[in-house]
Enzyme design. Structure first.
Site, mmCIF file in Angstrom:
data_model
loop_
_atom_site.group_PDB
_atom_site.id
_atom_site.type_symbol
_atom_site.label_atom_id
_atom_site.label_comp_id
_atom_site.label_asym_id
_atom_site.label_seq_id
_atom_site.Cartn_x
_atom_site.Cartn_y
_atom_site.Cartn_z
ATOM 1 N N LYS A 54 0.829 -1.206 0.000
ATOM 2 C CA LYS A 54 0.000 0.000 0.000
ATOM 3 C C LYS A 54 0.871 1.267 0.000
ATOM 4 O O LYS A 54 0.623 2.213 -0.751
ATOM 5 C CB LYS A 54 -0.919 -0.022 1.220
ATOM 6 N N CYS A 112 -3.188 10.829 1.751
ATOM 7 C CA CYS A 112 -2.535 9.560 1.401
ATOM 8 C C CYS A 112 -1.193 9.795 0.731
ATOM 9 O O CYS A 112 -0.150 9.486 1.292
ATOM 10 C CB CYS A 112 -3.441 8.777 0.459
HETATM 11 N N1 SAJ Z 1 -2.108 14.925 -8.608
HETATM 12 C C1 SAJ Z 1 -1.337 15.708 -9.447
HETATM 13 N N2 SAJ Z 1 -1.078 15.232 -10.706
HETATM 14 C C2 SAJ Z 1 -1.558 14.038 -11.144
HETATM 15 C C3 SAJ Z 1 -2.334 13.258 -10.265
HETATM 16 C C4 SAJ Z 1 -2.592 13.720 -9.003
HETATM 17 O O1 SAJ Z 1 -0.884 16.789 -9.076
HETATM 18 O O2 SAJ Z 1 -1.296 13.708 -12.293
HETATM 19 C C5 SAJ Z 1 -2.396 15.407 -7.249
HETATM 20 C C6 SAJ Z 1 -3.871 15.632 -6.964
HETATM 21 O O3 SAJ Z 1 -4.294 16.881 -7.418
HETATM 22 C C7 SAJ Z 1 -3.906 15.509 -5.466
HETATM 23 C C8 SAJ Z 1 -2.842 14.458 -5.185
HETATM 24 O O4 SAJ Z 1 -2.022 14.410 -6.328
HETATM 25 O O5 SAJ Z 1 -3.547 16.722 -4.844
HETATM 26 C C9 SAJ Z 1 -3.374 13.085 -4.911
HETATM 27 O O6 SAJ Z 1 -4.452 12.771 -5.782
HETATM 28 P P1 SAJ Z 1 -4.648 11.347 -6.455
HETATM 29 O O7 SAJ Z 1 -5.868 11.422 -7.278
HETATM 30 O O8 SAJ Z 1 -3.405 10.930 -7.145
HETATM 31 O O9 SAJ Z 1 -4.774 10.352 -5.240
HETATM 32 P P2 SAJ Z 1 -5.678 10.321 -3.908
HETATM 33 O O10 SAJ Z 1 -4.849 10.851 -2.784
HETATM 34 O O11 SAJ Z 1 -7.011 10.887 -4.109
HETATM 35 O O12 SAJ Z 1 -5.839 8.726 -3.746
HETATM 36 C C10 SAJ Z 1 -4.667 7.931 -3.695
HETATM 37 C C11 SAJ Z 1 -4.846 6.764 -4.693
HETATM 38 N N3 SAJ Z 1 -3.561 6.076 -4.840
HETATM 39 C C12 SAJ Z 1 -3.047 5.801 -6.072
HETATM 40 O O13 SAJ Z 1 -3.566 6.166 -7.095
HETATM 41 C C13 SAJ Z 1 -1.797 5.009 -6.092
HETATM 42 C C14 SAJ Z 1 -5.926 5.823 -4.174
HETATM 43 O O14 SAJ Z 1 -6.012 4.678 -4.995
HETATM 44 C C15 SAJ Z 1 -5.624 5.413 -2.728
HETATM 45 O O15 SAJ Z 1 -6.621 4.552 -2.205
HETATM 46 C C16 SAJ Z 1 -5.595 6.663 -1.883
HETATM 47 O O16 SAJ Z 1 -4.516 7.482 -2.369
HETATM 48 C C17 SAJ Z 1 -5.387 6.289 -0.450
HETATM 49 O O17 SAJ Z 1 -6.376 6.314 0.315
HETATM 50 O O18 SAJ Z 1 -4.286 5.875 -0.080
#
Ligand code: SAJ
Length: 419
Positions: free
Chosen positions: A223, A277
């Site tokens: 994870k 996360c």
């Molecule tokens: N972000 C960027 N650029 C991107 C993708 C995301 O700047 O290309 C930013 C988002 O705006 C945000 C942050 O990253 O601020 C995180 O967003 P996210 O959509 O990547 O992830 P979370 O935090 O909403 O959810 C993540 C997910 N993990 C992965 O994709 C590996 C989710 O599957 C997990 O269950 C979750 O963390 C968790 O609970 O751990």
């Protein structure tokens, strides 16, 4: 339901606990959802929800109406206990080291310990540092030596041999939680094989994805690694955005073009990485292996530096005005949700307000209740008044803004929405 109806106590009714509890209830299990917040408990018992997540309201309402889900402030006896409480980090006195804070897990474990009986299953859902599942076993056996006595399960590493103990790390994406809870593959790590199998049998009642069994430490690390992988890749995009700004290149066009390569898939830059996360979990690996986790630490630092870079950009633009009106579009940590935890948009807006550099008008369409920290404005008002428009979150409402309205303004688009 193939599996026999179980009574399940879910500790923590947040973004993971509440959807999991509701889904299990709609599959016929008897669920007692426990939360320390009385308002949360009352809201759920009335069939409503306290967070914004697509379709969660419908799921909770149907779970409560079916009589299979009720919320409570205290746990009670059950067949299975699921822990879905937060695992933040705490910064040490020097401010440099960020260590995992598992106190919520420890407290929840102590709360359920009096109710556990031989043969119960305890499941840790919360993202946790390696070794936490075994630590839960230690706590239970300290409080309940009767459950530790006589090693009835050979090979058990939990120190608590008369119960089953497994880690089932959640991996759902906020904004798509319900669909991903059902469809995603799951990793289940048991302190022994039987524990993993017991947890698998329960999760099979609502999970259509594949379920892969391992030991608890591998599941914990898997994870953390998933979120660290994403963090490292976002850091690459964020670093590119800073480099491209210096070189006068549109980073979004660049990434779009580079991604035409069959084996390149660069993520999107933004104002920083938020949420509870991805901005948190990599530190658990760094804390466990500080000398080895060099790339993981650097990625965190690159992403954490991005809000300041955005602030410097805004402040430089402000110099052209006497008392600029700065419209901050979005406060949530990502698009189309209301979650403000670890949000870079929030940190940037707060900093601008505190710096007194101009009049800040913040707009967050997903925060509908009164917002205590500073006033929120309707989008139309912000568009009408702002000299500088700072786009921080790519909410749908902002994507739909008529580009004509932006022509007279200084636009800083941290998400590439109006590229
Ligand atoms: N972000 C960027 N650029 C991107 C993708 C995301 O700047 O290309 C930013 C988002 O705006 C945000 C942050 O990253 O601020 C995180 O967003 P996210 O959509 O990547 O992830 P979370 O935090 O909403 O959810 C993540 C997910 N993990 C992965 O994709 C590996 C989710 O599957 C997990 O269950 C979750 O963390 C968790 O609970 O751990």
């Amino acid at each position: 339901m193939n599996q026999k109806r179980q009574k399940i106590v879910v500790m923590g009714l947040g973004y993971i606990g509440l959807p999991t509890a509701s889904l299990l209830a709609t599959k016929g299990h008897e669920i007692v959802g426990v939360d320390v917040n009385e308002a949360t408990v009352n809201t759920i018992n009335s069939g409503s929800i306290h967070i914004v997540e697509p379709d969660l309201d419908i799921l909770v309402r149907s779970a409560v109406n079916s009589g299979n889900l009720r919320a409570s402030l205290v746990p009670e006896a059950a067949d299975t206990f699921i822990l879905a409480v937060p695992t933040p980090f705490k910064t040490d006195a020097t401010g440099s080291a960020k260590n995992p804070d598992i106190s919520y897990i420890e407290t929840a474990t102590r709360a359920i310990a009096p109710y556990i009986v031989e043969g119960n299953l305890v499941i840790l859902e919360s993202t946790s540092p390696v070794g936490t599942t075994e630590r839960i076993g230690e706590i239970i056996s300290e409080l309940r030596p009767d459950l530790a006595a006589g090693h009835s399960q050979p090979g058990s590493k939990s120190g608590c041999s008369k119960i089953h103990l497994a880690h089932c790390p959640e991996r759902v994406l906020p904004g798509h939680i319900i669909r991903e809870l059902v469809d995603n593959d799951r990793i289940i790590g048991g302190v022994d094989r039987l524990s993993a199998e017991k947890a698998r049998d329960l999760y099979k009642t609502f999970c259509n994805g594949g379920i892969f069994l391992t030991d608890s430490k591998t599941a914990e690390m898997a994870k953390l690694v998933e979120n660290s992988s994403r963090d490292v890749n976002i850091a690459f995009a964020n670093e590119l955005s800073v480099i491209c700004d210096k070189l006068g290149i549109n980073v979004w066009e660049l990434i779009n073009l580079a991604n035409k390569h069959p084996r390149v898939n660069i993520l999107q830059p933004g104002p920083g990485v938020g949420g509870h996360c991805i901005a948190v979990d990599p530190w658990f690996i760094v804390a466990a292996a500080p000398n080895e986790a060099r790339l993981i630490r650097t990625a965190r630092e690159v992403n954490d530096a991005k809000p300041q870079w955005v602030l410097d950009k805004v402040k430089a633009k402000c110099e052209r005005f006497k008392n600029p009106v700065i419209g901050c579009l979005g406060l949530a940590f990502k698009a189309n949700i209301d979650d403000l935890r670890e949000s870079p948009a929030m940190a940037i807006t707060r900093n601008l307000i505190q710096s007194g550099i101009g009049h800040v008008m913040a707009c967050e369409p997903n925060v509908l209740t009164d917002f205590a920290e500073f006033p929120l404005y309707e989008l139309d008002k912000v568009l009408g008044s702002a000299d500088i428009l700072l786009l921080l979150v790519d909410h749908d409402e902002f994507r739909e803004i008529d580009q004509e309205l932006l022509k007279e303004k200084i636009v800083i688009d941290t998400r590439g929405v109006w590229r």
